[in-house]
Design a protein around this motif. Structure first.
Motif, PDB file in Angstrom:
ATOM      1  N   VAL B  81      -4.759  14.294  -0.393  1.00 58.96           N
ATOM      2  CA  VAL B  81      -4.171  13.056  -0.316  1.00 58.96           C
ATOM      3  C   VAL B  81      -2.696  13.193  -1.056  1.00 58.96           C
ATOM      4  CG1 VAL B  81      -5.531  12.112  -2.254  1.00 58.96           C
ATOM      5  CG2 VAL B  81      -4.609  10.550  -0.683  1.00 58.96           C
ATOM      6  N   ARG B  83      -0.530  10.585  -3.117  1.00 56.13           N
ATOM      7  CA  ARG B  83      -0.800   9.111  -3.543  1.00 56.13           C
ATOM      8  C   ARG B  83       0.680   8.657  -3.743  1.00 56.13           C
ATOM      9  NH1 ARG B  83      -5.640   8.459  -5.775  1.00 56.13           N
ATOM     10  NH2 ARG B  83      -7.022  10.218  -5.909  1.00 56.13           N
ATOM     11  N   ASP B  84       0.818   7.512  -3.598  1.00 57.68           N
ATOM     12  CA  ASP B  84       1.885   6.870  -3.387  1.00 57.68           C
ATOM     13  C   ASP B  84       2.863   7.454  -4.503  1.00 57.68           C
ATOM     14  OD1 ASP B  84       4.140   5.219  -3.269  1.00 57.68           O
ATOM     15  OD2 ASP B  84       2.941   3.445  -2.534  1.00 57.68           O
ATOM     16  N   ILE B  99       8.715   9.909   3.273  1.00 63.00           N
ATOM     17  CA  ILE B  99       7.625  10.744   2.902  1.00 63.00           C
ATOM     18  C   ILE B  99       6.328  10.292   3.461  1.00 63.00           C
ATOM     19  CG2 ILE B  99       6.486  11.761   0.920  1.00 63.00           C
ATOM     20  CD1 ILE B  99       9.238  11.858  -0.465  1.00 63.00           C
ATOM     21  N   SER B 100       5.441  10.998   4.125  1.00 60.39           N
ATOM     22  CA  SER B 100       3.965  10.671   4.535  1.00 60.39           C
ATOM     23  C   SER B 100       3.071  10.773   3.414  1.00 60.39           C
ATOM     24  CB  SER B 100       3.638  11.703   5.593  1.00 60.39           C
ATOM     25  OG  SER B 100       4.483  11.812   6.446  1.00 60.39           O
ATOM     26  N   HIS B 101       2.323   9.596   3.174  1.00 58.97           N
ATOM     27  CA  HIS B 101       1.693   9.554   1.819  1.00 58.97           C
ATOM     28  C   HIS B 101       0.324   9.161   2.511  1.00 58.97           C
ATOM     29  CE1 HIS B 101       3.360   5.465   2.636  1.00 58.97           C
ATOM     30  NE2 HIS B 101       2.106   5.285   2.332  1.00 58.97           N
ATOM     31  N   ARG B 103      -3.746  10.172   3.253  1.00 65.18           N
ATOM     32  CA  ARG B 103      -4.663  11.341   3.506  1.00 65.18           C
ATOM     33  C   ARG B 103      -3.850  12.233   4.483  1.00 65.18           C
ATOM     34  NH1 ARG B 103      -9.732  12.000   4.275  1.00 65.18           N
ATOM     35  NH2 ARG B 103      -9.876  11.280   6.426  1.00 65.18           N
TER      36      ARG B 103
END
Lengths: 781, 145
Positions: B81, B83-84, B99-101, B103
């Protein structure tokens, strides 16, 4: 890895984002555009926290600011995956549906909605029943995908591998063209089996629409394909021609036409018209209906002899020789033609006179025209006006009509290829007239030298100069020629031929011609003159020589048959042999049978086809003062009969007639043949003589004929058609003729050898005629 | 209020999603992920050296604690994961969130000739490097009685 990370936790309180025109299902990834201030605030604040929003579809699509009652209270929780803010302040989001949610209670409405929600956990329900519906729905969906142009084919694989009934139902619902209410209904159906069942009618309907439209498209496509193929090939052809440096067909044709126009000798007006038409043609698609019309018109313009002319043969002596070669006698007409040539020679631009040859059929009017053309070295064109009743035949049809073309005058000139031919208008006396206009009026424009230099054909619409054309008309009678037309023509009479002339014509022209035409040589056939005379007397009765020639041809054919059968000896046609060739005699001298009867007198008549002799018969029967007139007599002739009767009654004693005959008898006058209408006053003398013969019981001297109008007082007035009448009398074997004195001058027209054979008595009063008719005592004749 | 991006009515077509934002080309996964909900997939390089098969994944911002590697049969799976990344700033307004965050997972099918046991991994500067030793194929002879 902690449990917290594994599952995305959906908060119990969610901001609610109303969406328009779309229902979001779990797992569906969807881009959204947000421009509303309040919703931007919602987004900004959510992104700082859980990044999860509740998406609820608007009930009404026409508002940008719905209240809580204007959105469905059943929606989908979604994760904001990506976000981008545009310079104008709007926000673009990519969101992914997570779970179905039911709104339990709205917690706030300002600045944006938040609500306490119930997250609905879907149970992956399995079983035979669900499996069966899944397969059913899946196969329907496969067929929809294969037919629907808006669904990508890779969707088939995705749907095939989907084994969760919930996901399958959502996948299908999101991809079908459903209304918002239907989509929302699918969303709200939590049970997987019910949700799939709900889709079946939608899928079936979509499928039938797609199948139908596929069929229609198929039909349309067949049609389109053919057109497209043609178009495609044509364009390719153009491209190939362009590559080869050749112009395409259309351009090539236009260029060719332009070239021809540049080279052709046209009048300035025609050149302008042709140029304009070619420009029009260049802008026209080649398959337009009008293309051919315009093309034909240009061809007409180009092919007319605007300036082409044959040089005239102005050698007067030579012309005379040619005319004599072709025709016997006709001195007056030949003189006139030679005169015309002489004037042309002295004064270059003599306006063509319009000659009108008038005479009975078969006297050679048409062939004389041909001969004139030969003598002058011009082309010859003959056009028959008989039965022409449409003005357009002369002047052409306007180009607005389908199949229109120029009139016969222009057609004739095109055929000749020169603008100065001898143009013969045959049978001008038989021109018709009806609702389609008056062809005679159109002819006026053609013939009038004052206006025919700019003759305008309806089709051409460009003036053409006809002034160099030598027009010759022919007619059998002048009476029926429209007077305006007659005024513009110079009438030349071609009277009928007498037997001697016919003999000369036959020997010099007809026999040699027919012998040649039937493939014979003079060594195989010879006509004795007596045979020809016999043909004219016994097998024909006419003013011309047409039937004579036909009978000669008939003899030649029969001889030709023999020769072809191998019998090569020379035939000599004599009068005695004619019966073998032509059958029994067709005409008998009329006079022989009528000679010596009481009450019969021989008169002379004039007809359009030449002179005739006619008999006036009268008879009496018991009765009282009755007069009967028969034989299809016209009004004038009837009156002339009444005048004759009154004259005799008044002079009974002088004519040695019983003065009281009319009190005891009815009189009947008949003029055979009964089927032929007759009229005119010229039988007056004949009637008087016939009646005197009847009433006095004396027969009229044979071989005597008479003509002349009688007044009530017994004076004899001149009549017309003397030449034809005299010739007819001669033909019929008459030896003496009684004529009015005032007609003496007309005898000049009668050929000398005819005059020599006849004895003429000229009278001023009818009693002279009676004396001559019964002068048996003179006996000498 | 929000509407579907009018230029993207084909949002239901997964291949279109990748083109939505210029830099989001990694989203070419099916709309209806069959394995799990809402995961992203990191970029990776895979190459062979004489001795090893090397896998490198771009996982910047992911804490080592949140990473897990597992091998099952022919499949090597990396999950975790991110995280933000903005959690430190409680009050923030995004201008862009690329930016993908959350899982992520990456599944790699392993060739036969690499060892399932001899696996080493290093996580440094945001790159996860996994090395699998090449092994001679083991042929097991089976005796027939």
């Amino acid at each position: 890895m902690s449990e917290e990370v594994k599952d995305i936790k959906i908060p119990a309180e969610l901001p609610i984002l109303p969406i328009k025109g779309q229902v979001v299902y779990p797992y569906l990834i969807i881009p959204l555009v947000i421009s509303n201030e309040r919703m931007i605030k919602l987004t900004d604040e959510t992104l700082v926290g859980s990044k999860i929003v509740g998406l609820c579809t608007q009930v009404r699509q026409d508002t940008d600011d719905p209240t809580t009652d204007e959105i469905y209270h059943f929606g989908t929780a979604a994760l904001i995956v990506k976000m981008l803010r545009f310079p104008d302040g709007t926000i673009r989001l990519l969101v992914q549906g997570l779970n179905r949610i039911r709104v339990q209670k709205f917690l706030q409405t300002e600045p944006y909605f938040t609500a306490r929600v119930e997250v609905i956990r879907e149970k992956p329900r399995k079983g035979i029943e669900v499996e069966a519906i899944m397969r059913n729905v899946s196969s329907l969906f496969q067929r929809v995908i294969s037919l629907a142009p808006y669904l990508p084919d890779e969707l088939q694989a995705v749907a095939m591998n989907m084994d969760d009934p919930n996901k399958l139902a959502d996948l299908i619902a999101s991809n079908l063209n459903l209304g918002i209410a239907d989509k929302q209904a699918v969303l709200e159906t939590v049970d997987a089996k019910s949700r799939l069942e709900k889709l079946i009618p939608h899928l079936t309907k979509e499928l039938s629409i797609l199948e139908l439209s596929d069929k229609i498209r198929g039909q349309v496509k067949v049609e389109m394909d053919r057109d497209q193929r043609d178009y495609f090939l044509r364009e390719q052809l153009k491209a190939i021609q362009k590559e080869l440096g050749e112009a395409d067909e259309h351009t090539a044709e236009i260029n060719e036409l332009k070239g021809r126009i540049a080279k052709a000798s046209l009048s300035p007006e025609a050149r302008k018209a042709a140029g304009e038409e070619v420009d029009r043609l260049a802008r026209m698609p080649i398959h337009a209906a009008e293309y051919t019309v315009t093309r034909t018109y240009i061809d007409w313009l180009l092919n007319l002899p605007w300036n082409a002319a044959t040089p005239d043969n102005l050698d007067v002596a030579q012309a005379r020789t040619i005319l004599d070669e072709d025709h016997y006698d006709l001195a007056k007409v030949k003189d006139r033609i030679v005169e015309y040539l002489a004037v042309r020679k002295l004064k270059g631009d003599a306006k063509g006179p319009i000659l009108c040859f008038v005479g009975p059929p078969g006297v050679g009017k048409t062939s004389l025209g041909r001969s004139i053309a030969r003598a002058m070295g011009r082309k010859f064109y003959r056009m028959s006006l008989g039965g022409v009743r449409d003005e357009a035949e002369i002047r052409g049809f306007r180009r607005t009509y389908i199949g229109s073309m120029p009139g016969r005058v222009i057609q004739g000139l095109k055929q000749c290829g020169t603008n100065n031919p001898v143009f013969m208008l045959d049978e001008v006396d038989k021109i018709g007239q009806d609702f389609r206009g008056d062809p005679a009026a159109a002819l006026l424009e053609v013939l009038d030298p004052e206006q025919n230099f700019s003759f305008s054909d309806h089709y051409l619409d460009v003036p053409f100069d006809l002034s160099k054309v030598m027009f010759i008309t022919t007619a059998n009678v002048t009476d029926t020629i429209p007077s305006a037309l007659r005024d513009r023509m110079e009438v030349l009479e071609l009277p009928g031929y007498i037997d001697e002339e016919k003999l000369r014509i036959a020997v010099s022209y007809l026999v040699p011609r027919q012998v040649k035409e039937n493939g014979l040589t003079p060594s195989q056939i010879e006509f004795k003159e007596e045979a020809i005379t016999a043909i004219t007397g016994q097998y024909t009765r006419e003013s011309g020589v047409r039937n004579l020639e036909r009978e000669i041809a008939s003899v030649c054919r029969k001889v030709a048959k023999d020769v072809a059968s191998g019998n090569d000896r020379k035939r000599v046609v004599t009068a005695a042999l004619l019966r073998r060739y032509l059958g029994p005699q067709k005409f008998f001298p009329e006079l022989a049978e009528r000679a010596g009867e009481v009450g019969v007198a021989t008169g002379l008549a004039w007809t359009p086809v030449g002179g005739e002799i006619l008999f006036v018969e009268s008879t009496k029967m018991p009765g009282k003062k009755g007069l009967q007139l028969t034989g299809l007599l016209g009004e004038v002739m009837k009156e002339s009969a009444q005048a004759a009767l009154s004259h005799i009654r008044a002079r009974a004693r002088q004519y040695k007639v019983d003065p009281k005959f009319f009190d005891r008898h009815d009189i009947h006058i008949h003029v055979p043949s009964g089927a032929i209408p007759k009229d005119g006053p010229s039988a007056g003398v004949t009637m008087v003589v016939s009646l005197v013969s009847l009433l006095s019981g004396r027969p009229v001297r044979p071989f005597l004929a008479m003509t002349g109008e009688v007044t009530l007082r017994g004076k004899v007035m001149p009549v017309g058609g003397i030449k034809e009448k005299v010739i007819a009398a001669h033909r019929a074997g008459i030896r003496e003729i009684i004529l009015p004195t005032q007609n003496r001058k007309d005898l000049e027209e009668v050929p000398a050898h005819v005059q020599k054979k006849l004895k003429f008595h000229h009278i001023d009063s009818v009693d002279q005629a009676v004396k001559l008719a019964f002068a048996a005592a003179r006996g000498a004749v | 209020m929000a509407t579907e991006d009018p230029r993207r009515l084909g949002g239901r077509v997964r291949s279109d999603l990748g083109r939505l934002f210029h830099d989001l080309t990694e989203i070419v996964q099916p709309v209806y992920s069959l394995d799990d909900e809402s995961v992203w997939h990191p970029y990776g390089d895979i190459y062979e050296t004489e001795a090893d098969l090397v896998i490198k994944l771009e996982l910047a911002g992911v804490s080592k604690r949140d990473l897990a590697i597992s091998v099952s049969g022919d499949q090597l799976t990396v999950t975790g994961v991110r995280r933000d990344l903005g959690e430190d700033d409680a009050k923030r307004i995004y201008l862009k969130m690329e930016i993908s965050h959350g899982r992520f997972s990456k599944e790699i099918v392993l060739p036969d000739h690499v060892s399932r046991e001899d696996i080493r991994s290093v996580y440094k500067d945001g790159i996860l490097e996994i090395r699998l030793a090449k092994a001679a194929k083991k042929v097991v002879e089976v005796k027939i009685d």
